[in-house]
Design a protein around this motif. Structure first.
Motif, PDB file in Angstrom:
ATOM      1  N   GLN A   1     -34.883  22.988 -24.389  1.00  0.00           N
ATOM      2  CA  GLN A   1     -35.791  24.012 -24.909  1.00  0.00           C
ATOM      3  C   GLN A   1     -35.731  24.085 -26.437  1.00  0.00           C
ATOM      4  O   GLN A   1     -36.680  24.479 -27.093  1.00  0.00           O
ATOM      5  CB  GLN A   1     -35.364  25.345 -24.262  1.00  0.00           C
ATOM      6  CG  GLN A   1     -35.934  26.609 -24.855  1.00  0.00           C
ATOM      7  CD  GLN A   1     -34.964  27.786 -24.686  1.00  0.00           C
ATOM      8  OE1 GLN A   1     -34.074  27.766 -23.838  1.00  0.00           O
ATOM      9  NE2 GLN A   1     -35.124  28.796 -25.499  1.00  0.00           N
ATOM     10  N   HIS A   2     -34.593  23.703 -27.001  1.00  0.00           N
ATOM     11  CA  HIS A   2     -34.397  23.845 -28.437  1.00  0.00           C
ATOM     12  C   HIS A   2     -34.591  22.509 -29.149  1.00  0.00           C
ATOM     13  O   HIS A   2     -33.735  22.056 -29.891  1.00  0.00           O
ATOM     14  CB  HIS A   2     -32.991  24.386 -28.717  1.00  0.00           C
ATOM     15  CG  HIS A   2     -32.718  25.698 -28.064  1.00  0.00           C
ATOM     16  ND1 HIS A   2     -31.744  25.883 -27.140  1.00  0.00           N
ATOM     17  CD2 HIS A   2     -33.322  26.894 -28.213  1.00  0.00           C
ATOM     18  CE1 HIS A   2     -31.743  27.147 -26.743  1.00  0.00           C
ATOM     19  NE2 HIS A   2     -32.696  27.777 -27.370  1.00  0.00           N
TER      20      HIS A   2
ATOM     21  N   ARG B   1     -41.993  31.794 -36.634  1.00  0.00           N
ATOM     22  CA  ARG B   1     -41.593  31.261 -35.329  1.00  0.00           C
ATOM     23  C   ARG B   1     -42.521  31.763 -34.208  1.00  0.00           C
ATOM     24  O   ARG B   1     -42.862  31.009 -33.302  1.00  0.00           O
ATOM     25  CB  ARG B   1     -40.134  31.641 -35.052  1.00  0.00           C
ATOM     26  CG  ARG B   1     -39.567  31.137 -33.735  1.00  0.00           C
ATOM     27  CD  ARG B   1     -39.395  29.627 -33.717  1.00  0.00           C
ATOM     28  NE  ARG B   1     -39.203  29.171 -32.342  1.00  0.00           N
ATOM     29  CZ  ARG B   1     -39.438  27.933 -31.919  1.00  0.00           C
ATOM     30  NH1 ARG B   1     -39.837  26.998 -32.766  1.00  0.00           N
ATOM     31  NH2 ARG B   1     -39.245  27.605 -30.668  1.00  0.00           N
TER      32      ARG B   1
ATOM     33  N   CYS C   1     -26.613  35.490 -22.637  1.00  0.00           N
ATOM     34  CA  CYS C   1     -27.389  34.717 -23.614  1.00  0.00           C
ATOM     35  C   CYS C   1     -27.176  33.239 -23.344  1.00  0.00           C
ATOM     36  O   CYS C   1     -26.085  32.819 -22.967  1.00  0.00           O
ATOM     37  CB  CYS C   1     -26.905  35.069 -25.013  1.00  0.00           C
ATOM     38  SG  CYS C   1     -27.591  34.025 -26.299  1.00  0.00           S
ATOM     39  N   ASP C   2     -28.215  32.456 -23.596  1.00  0.00           N
ATOM     40  CA  ASP C   2     -28.084  31.019 -23.341  1.00  0.00           C
ATOM     41  C   ASP C   2     -27.638  30.211 -24.562  1.00  0.00           C
ATOM     42  O   ASP C   2     -27.399  29.017 -24.465  1.00  0.00           O
ATOM     43  CB  ASP C   2     -29.409  30.450 -22.806  1.00  0.00           C
ATOM     44  CG  ASP C   2     -30.514  30.477 -23.863  1.00  0.00           C
ATOM     45  OD1 ASP C   2     -30.287  30.974 -24.980  1.00  0.00           O
ATOM     46  OD2 ASP C   2     -31.618  30.001 -23.551  1.00  0.00           O
ATOM     47  N   MET C   3     -27.544  30.870 -25.717  1.00  0.00           N
ATOM     48  CA  MET C   3     -27.258  30.089 -26.936  1.00  0.00           C
ATOM     49  C   MET C   3     -25.875  29.437 -26.934  1.00  0.00           C
ATOM     50  O   MET C   3     -25.776  28.233 -27.188  1.00  0.00           O
ATOM     51  CB  MET C   3     -27.435  30.975 -28.182  1.00  0.00           C
ATOM     52  CG  MET C   3     -27.510  30.197 -29.484  1.00  0.00           C
ATOM     53  SD  MET C   3     -29.098  29.386 -29.742  1.00  0.00           S
ATOM     54  CE  MET C   3     -28.778  27.700 -29.348  1.00  0.00           C
TER      55      MET C   3
ATOM     56  N   ARG D   1     -44.964  26.612 -26.873  1.00  0.00           N
ATOM     57  CA  ARG D   1     -44.512  26.900 -25.504  1.00  0.00           C
ATOM     58  C   ARG D   1     -45.503  27.734 -24.689  1.00  0.00           C
ATOM     59  O   ARG D   1     -45.794  27.430 -23.536  1.00  0.00           O
ATOM     60  CB  ARG D   1     -43.144  27.597 -25.550  1.00  0.00           C
ATOM     61  CG  ARG D   1     -42.521  27.820 -24.176  1.00  0.00           C
ATOM     62  CD  ARG D   1     -41.100  28.355 -24.275  1.00  0.00           C
ATOM     63  NE  ARG D   1     -41.039  29.715 -24.756  1.00  0.00           N
ATOM     64  CZ  ARG D   1     -40.372  30.112 -25.837  1.00  0.00           C
ATOM     65  NH1 ARG D   1     -39.716  29.237 -26.565  1.00  0.00           N
ATOM     66  NH2 ARG D   1     -40.362  31.375 -26.202  1.00  0.00           N
TER      67      ARG D   1
ATOM     68  N   HIS E   1     -25.320  36.606 -30.438  1.00  0.00           N
ATOM     69  CA  HIS E   1     -25.932  35.918 -31.593  1.00  0.00           C
ATOM     70  C   HIS E   1     -25.084  36.114 -32.845  1.00  0.00           C
ATOM     71  O   HIS E   1     -25.622  36.236 -33.962  1.00  0.00           O
ATOM     72  CB  HIS E   1     -27.391  36.395 -31.826  1.00  0.00           C
ATOM     73  CG  HIS E   1     -28.338  35.923 -30.766  1.00  0.00           C
ATOM     74  ND1 HIS E   1     -29.688  36.163 -30.809  1.00  0.00           N
ATOM     75  CD2 HIS E   1     -28.137  35.225 -29.616  1.00  0.00           C
ATOM     76  CE1 HIS E   1     -30.277  35.629 -29.750  1.00  0.00           C
ATOM     77  NE2 HIS E   1     -29.352  35.063 -29.005  1.00  0.00           N
TER      78      HIS E   1
ATOM     79  N   ASN F   1     -34.152  40.185 -24.798  1.00  0.00           N
ATOM     80  CA  ASN F   1     -33.601  40.416 -26.132  1.00  0.00           C
ATOM     81  C   ASN F   1     -34.063  41.725 -26.729  1.00  0.00           C
ATOM     82  O   ASN F   1     -34.973  42.348 -26.186  1.00  0.00           O
ATOM     83  CB  ASN F   1     -34.022  39.249 -27.049  1.00  0.00           C
ATOM     84  CG  ASN F   1     -32.995  38.134 -27.027  1.00  0.00           C
ATOM     85  OD1 ASN F   1     -31.798  38.395 -27.041  1.00  0.00           O
ATOM     86  ND2 ASN F   1     -33.482  36.911 -26.985  1.00  0.00           N
TER      87      ASN F   1
ATOM     88  N   TYR G   1     -26.819  31.415 -34.892  1.00  0.00           N
ATOM     89  CA  TYR G   1     -27.502  32.591 -35.438  1.00  0.00           C
ATOM     90  C   TYR G   1     -26.859  33.142 -36.698  1.00  0.00           C
ATOM     91  O   TYR G   1     -27.479  33.939 -37.408  1.00  0.00           O
ATOM     92  CB  TYR G   1     -27.612  33.687 -34.364  1.00  0.00           C
ATOM     93  CG  TYR G   1     -28.802  33.478 -33.459  1.00  0.00           C
ATOM     94  CD1 TYR G   1     -30.055  33.993 -33.792  1.00  0.00           C
ATOM     95  CD2 TYR G   1     -28.700  32.724 -32.305  1.00  0.00           C
ATOM     96  CE1 TYR G   1     -31.163  33.780 -32.988  1.00  0.00           C
ATOM     97  CE2 TYR G   1     -29.800  32.497 -31.491  1.00  0.00           C
ATOM     98  CZ  TYR G   1     -31.029  33.033 -31.836  1.00  0.00           C
ATOM     99  OH  TYR G   1     -32.127  32.810 -31.043  1.00  0.00           O
TER     100      TYR G   1
ATOM    101  N   TYR H   1     -40.788  31.687 -19.592  1.00  0.00           N
ATOM    102  CA  TYR H   1     -39.599  31.108 -18.954  1.00  0.00           C
ATOM    103  C   TYR H   1     -39.656  31.170 -17.432  1.00  0.00           C
ATOM    104  O   TYR H   1     -38.845  30.521 -16.760  1.00  0.00           O
ATOM    105  CB  TYR H   1     -38.319  31.816 -19.431  1.00  0.00           C
ATOM    106  CG  TYR H   1     -38.019  31.574 -20.890  1.00  0.00           C
ATOM    107  CD1 TYR H   1     -37.467  30.365 -21.313  1.00  0.00           C
ATOM    108  CD2 TYR H   1     -38.299  32.533 -21.850  1.00  0.00           C
ATOM    109  CE1 TYR H   1     -37.191  30.123 -22.649  1.00  0.00           C
ATOM    110  CE2 TYR H   1     -38.030  32.308 -23.195  1.00  0.00           C
ATOM    111  CZ  TYR H   1     -37.479  31.101 -23.593  1.00  0.00           C
ATOM    112  OH  TYR H   1     -37.214  30.860 -24.910  1.00  0.00           O
TER     113      TYR H   1
ATOM    114  N   VAL I   1     -44.324  29.460 -31.436  1.00  0.00           N
ATOM    115  CA  VAL I   1     -44.150  29.614 -29.981  1.00  0.00           C
ATOM    116  C   VAL I   1     -45.500  29.855 -29.294  1.00  0.00           C
ATOM    117  O   VAL I   1     -45.773  29.288 -28.233  1.00  0.00           O
ATOM    118  CB  VAL I   1     -43.144  30.739 -29.661  1.00  0.00           C
ATOM    119  CG1 VAL I   1     -43.065  30.993 -28.171  1.00  0.00           C
ATOM    120  CG2 VAL I   1     -41.751  30.388 -30.199  1.00  0.00           C
TER     121      VAL I   1
HETATM  122  C1  G6P Z   1     -32.231  31.085 -27.932  1.00  0.00           C
HETATM  123  C2  G6P Z   1     -31.604  32.431 -27.888  1.00  0.00           C
HETATM  124  C3  G6P Z   1     -32.543  33.420 -27.261  1.00  0.00           C
HETATM  125  C4  G6P Z   1     -33.863  33.432 -28.007  1.00  0.00           C
HETATM  126  C5  G6P Z   1     -34.454  32.040 -28.052  1.00  0.00           C
HETATM  127  C6  G6P Z   1     -35.648  32.044 -28.982  1.00  0.00           C
HETATM  128  O1  G6P Z   1     -32.353  30.557 -26.640  1.00  0.00           O
HETATM  129  O2  G6P Z   1     -30.387  32.465 -27.192  1.00  0.00           O
HETATM  130  O3  G6P Z   1     -31.932  34.679 -27.280  1.00  0.00           O
HETATM  131  O4  G6P Z   1     -34.785  34.302 -27.384  1.00  0.00           O
HETATM  132  O5  G6P Z   1     -33.519  31.124 -28.542  1.00  0.00           O
HETATM  133  O6  G6P Z   1     -36.363  30.892 -28.830  1.00  0.00           O
HETATM  134  P1  G6P Z   1     -37.864  30.743 -29.351  1.00  0.00           P
HETATM  135  O7  G6P Z   1     -38.179  29.354 -28.994  1.00  0.00           O
HETATM  136  O8  G6P Z   1     -38.672  31.786 -28.583  1.00  0.00           O
HETATM  137  O9  G6P Z   1     -37.856  31.020 -30.805  1.00  0.00           O
END
Ligand code: G6P
Ligand code: NAD
Ligand code: MN
Length: 440
Positions: free
Chosen positions: A235-236, A283, A169-171, A291, A199, A147, A263, A15, A287
């Protein structure tokens, strides 16, 4: 206006480039005089550090930049630490995910036994960085998003109650950006109420600036689609995240009064999650193959070319909330933000000592909590169980207690029995020898 000195802890993180791009693009609202990367893995950080050095020389030569593994250099003369460390890196995340899966239990970065294992590794790393900051820059703020934020927040509440650390947290924000797109409004115009643990939370109100209720329209959409929308720039965006956003439909169905955090699927549909996870390719593998490869090859390209002219680093949009938070603290903007803070009555009928995620007003003196009132039995029951897991993990870490950690795993809603909890725990202990305190 003054300009700020920032240290990014976990400089070798995937990041880091996104955050630096974002900081560079917001110099007008948040000017920087000094930027430092700090990591305890010299080799990993050097790739990101060298590339960022080239980038900054070209785009912002006025910013003093360095990358280091020396804490004195990293934590002297700074205003903010932005922390995103991953103790044990992806190799350990992979084990956190794969060991529970052997027993048919959710294997996840921050939820269930994997999150507990990660928490046991993170606590020491975060406390160490906090102590460096307080020693060398006692007035600085640490903005932590390492985290598992829930466990880290409880650990700092217990061990460093007077420290200037804010956990975030960015979620929720990522979800709100989606909500805004669904509704065709600007995310900054959403007036929300939200409560929960990190979460592990729910929206109870979503209004626009004029006070119009947007919940009914949103619920109509979520009932069919969850939070899945066809945007590609965040990012998601990959398939496993899209699946998570779609699954919100079923999470929402359990309590149509509220809108849930993504979550919650790990706690309400663990059987589904396990069935849909490849135990050999979790996962962490996605990653590492995605990423991590992309970011590190982009960095290497810059280093080889000797220029960042065609650089592939992407501004991390989500990370803007970190700048918003730093700006609020520095310039007293009084922005409303979701933070992870001690409850102390903000959720009236819930443990006052719990670290909860709720909206706060942020200014020069820190944060002021916005009371979220009383919560319903369903959420209260779930949260009491989960907060107990988090508290037991921290107690286990402090006391070196096997018993308490076994209780923590047993209490997790993702784990079916004390027997399975023990089997998973014993395997986790064996692989975490270098990271966990010794348990008796
Ligand atoms: C979200 C959550 C983060 C977590 C990330 C995982 O952004 O808020 O807490 O670390 O997702 O993402 P990843 O792509 O690493 O599975
Ligand atoms: P990563 O492994 O790419 O980067 C983490 C870096 O931390 C590595 O370079 C590692 O060497 C370094 N590190 C580990 N232990 C350290 C220590 N004790 N001191 C200094 N540096 C240390 O991981 P990533 O995928 O980029 O994620 C970084 C962190 O950000 C993770 O904790 C992740 O869960 C978190 N994250 C949180 C949110 C949120 O919503 N709060 C969002 C995204 C990522
Ligand atoms: Mn998060």
């Amino acid at each position: 206006m003054r300009d700020f000195s920032i240290t990014i802890a976990g400089g070798g993180s995937t990041y880091t480039p996104g955050i630096i791009m974002m900081l560079l693009n917001h110099q007008d609202i948040f000017p920087i005089r000094k930027l430092c990367l700090y990591d305890n893995d010299e080799e990993r950080q050097a790739v990101i550090g060298e590339a960022c050095e080239i980038l900054l020389k070209e785009r912002a030569p006025q910013i003093e930049f360095e990358y280091t593994i020396d804490p004195v250099t990293a934590f002297t003369d700074i205003d903010f630490v932005m922390a995103h460390i991953r103790v044990g890196k992806y190799a350990m995340r992979e084990l956190d995910e794969k060991i529970p899966m052997k027993y048919g239990v959710v294997g996840q970065e921050t939820c269930g036994p994997g999150g507990i294992a990660y928490g046991m590794r993170s606590i020491g790393g975060i406390i160490e960085i906090l102590d460096y900051m307080e020693k060398y820059s006692p007035n600085a703020w640490m903005l932590n998003y390492s985290n598992p934020a829930a466990i880290v927040a409880e650990a700092t509440r217990r061990l460093r109650p007077d420290s200037k650390i804010i956990n975030i947290c960015d979620m929720p924000l990522g979800i709100m950006v989606r909500m805004a797109k669904i509704l065709g409004v600007d995310e900054k115009d959403l007036d929300i109420r939200y409560y929960g643990l990190n979460h592990f939370g729910w929206w109870t109100q979503i209004k626009d600036k004029e006070g119009n209720d947007l919940m009914p329209a949103l619920k109509e959409y979520v009932k069919e689609n969850g939070y899945d929308i066809s945007i590609t720039e965040d990012q998601h965006e990959d398939e496993s995240w899209r699946e998570t956003f779609r699954k919100v439909r079923d999470v929402y169905a359990v309590d149509p009064e509220t809108l849930p955090n993504t979550y919650l699927k790990y706690y309400l549909y663990p059987d589904y999650v396990v069935e849909h996870t490849d135990p050999k390719y979790t996962r962490a593998n996605q990653v590492m193959d995605g990423r991590e490869k992309e970011v590190f090859s982009a960095a290497k390209e810059i280093i080889e070319a000797g220029t960042a002219k065609d650089c592939k680093f992407m501004e991390d949009d989500h990370a803007l909330y970190i700048v918003d938070l730093a700006r609020a603290l520095a310039f007293n903007t009084k922005e409303k933000m979701l933070l992870i803070v001690p409850n102390e009555g903000a959720i009236e009928n819930f443990d006052p000592t719990a670290m909860v995620e709720i909206p706060c007003i942020v200014g020069k003196d820190g944060f002021e909590k916005i009371n979220q009132g009383r919560i319903p039995q369903f959420q209260k029951g779930l949260m009491e169980q989960q907060v107990s897991v988090e508290k037991l993990v921290v107690e286990a870490w402090i006391e070196g207690s096997y018993q308490k950690l076994w209780q923590a795993l047993t209490l997790s809603k993702t784990v079916p029995s004390a027997k399975v909890a023990k089997q998973i725990l014993d395997e986790l202990i064996a692989v975490n020898k270098d990271y966990w305190p010794e348990l008796k």
